[in-house]
Design an enzyme around this catalytic site. Structure first.
Site, PDB file in Angstrom:
ATOM      1  N   ASN A 132       2.098 -28.501   2.133  1.00 38.30           N
ATOM      2  CA  ASN A 132       3.087 -27.914   1.263  1.00 38.30           C
ATOM      3  C   ASN A 132       2.912 -26.406   1.338  1.00 38.30           C
ATOM      4  O   ASN A 132       1.783 -25.925   1.494  1.00 38.30           O
ATOM      5  CB  ASN A 132       2.839 -28.423  -0.166  1.00 38.30           C
ATOM      6  CG  ASN A 132       3.883 -28.004  -1.143  1.00 38.30           C
ATOM      7  OD1 ASN A 132       4.024 -26.825  -1.448  1.00 38.30           O
ATOM      8  ND2 ASN A 132       4.611 -28.970  -1.665  1.00 38.30           N
ATOM      9  N   TYR A 183      -0.346 -24.402  -0.771  1.00 41.66           N
ATOM     10  CA  TYR A 183      -1.414 -25.204  -0.182  1.00 41.66           C
ATOM     11  C   TYR A 183      -2.118 -26.119  -1.165  1.00 41.66           C
ATOM     12  O   TYR A 183      -2.549 -27.207  -0.803  1.00 41.66           O
ATOM     13  CB  TYR A 183      -2.447 -24.308   0.510  1.00 41.66           C
ATOM     14  CG  TYR A 183      -1.930 -23.674   1.773  1.00 41.66           C
ATOM     15  CD1 TYR A 183      -1.380 -24.441   2.785  1.00 41.66           C
ATOM     16  CD2 TYR A 183      -1.992 -22.300   1.943  1.00 41.66           C
ATOM     17  CE1 TYR A 183      -0.899 -23.861   3.948  1.00 41.66           C
ATOM     18  CE2 TYR A 183      -1.512 -21.711   3.100  1.00 41.66           C
ATOM     19  CZ  TYR A 183      -0.975 -22.496   4.106  1.00 41.66           C
ATOM     20  OH  TYR A 183      -0.507 -21.922   5.243  1.00 41.66           O
ATOM     21  N   GLU A 242      -6.983 -38.960   3.629  1.00 41.40           N
ATOM     22  CA  GLU A 242      -7.858 -39.922   2.960  1.00 41.40           C
ATOM     23  C   GLU A 242      -7.350 -40.258   1.569  1.00 41.40           C
ATOM     24  O   GLU A 242      -7.359 -41.429   1.170  1.00 41.40           O
ATOM     25  CB  GLU A 242      -9.288 -39.355   2.853  1.00 41.40           C
ATOM     26  CG  GLU A 242      -9.911 -39.007   4.181  1.00 41.40           C
ATOM     27  CD  GLU A 242      -9.668 -37.567   4.633  1.00 41.40           C
ATOM     28  OE1 GLU A 242     -10.497 -37.047   5.390  1.00 41.40           O
ATOM     29  OE2 GLU A 242      -8.639 -36.958   4.236  1.00 41.40           O
ATOM     30  N   CYS A 299     -12.066 -34.933  -1.041  1.00 43.96           N
ATOM     31  CA  CYS A 299     -11.847 -36.333  -0.670  1.00 43.96           C
ATOM     32  C   CYS A 299     -13.124 -37.145  -0.817  1.00 43.96           C
ATOM     33  O   CYS A 299     -13.088 -38.302  -1.240  1.00 43.96           O
ATOM     34  CB  CYS A 299     -11.317 -36.419   0.760  1.00 43.96           C
ATOM     35  SG  CYS A 299      -9.612 -35.838   0.918  1.00 43.96           S
TER      36      CYS A 299
END
Length: 130
Positions: free
Chosen positions: A45, A48, A55, A89
């Site tokens: 996007n 950011y 993940e 993540c």
């Protein structure tokens, strides 16, 4: 599912990535304990911080359909550089996966295997918040 098939699913997921800024495609394939595989790709996007990582996209799909037990994860990038999940993540995975959860990272000459605990030692857990 064979590990090679899981890595291949992660590679294929890259094809759907939206990466107009970095041009760095990432795909992930998350296998549940019952053998179901969920894939995800990175979605960038212009702001950011609103970008989604492969993940977390795979994990979100699995969670949204009721899965809570996970067997392993494969991650691949378009550069086949052995990319590992980022810290954010890793922490998200730690919410749902045990320390010994296997993570396979696709490299140019094969793949590396890690555990979530190796990639994220001393994880923040629910117990820390109680």
């Amino acid at each position: 599912m064979e590990i090679e098939d899981l890595v291949q699913a992660a590679r294929e997921a890259q094809e759907h990535a939206h990466v107009p800024y970095s041009e760095y495609r990432v795909g992930a394939a998350l296998e549940t304990e019952d053998g179901t595989v969920f894939t995800g790709c990175n979605i960038e996007n212009a702001n950011y911080s609103n970008s989604l990582h492969a993940e977390e996209v795979a994990l979100s799909q699995a969670i949204a359909t009721g899965h809570r037990g996970f067997a392993r994860l494969a991650v691949s990038s378009s550069k086949r550089d052995g990319v590992t999940p980022c810290g954010m993540c890793r922490q998200t995975l730690a919410e749902f996966c045990r320390e010994g959860f296997p993570i396979v990272c696709d490299g140019e000459e094969g793949y590396e295997k890690y555990t979530l605990g190796e990639l994220l030692p001393n994880t923040i857990t629910r117990e820390h918040l109680e």
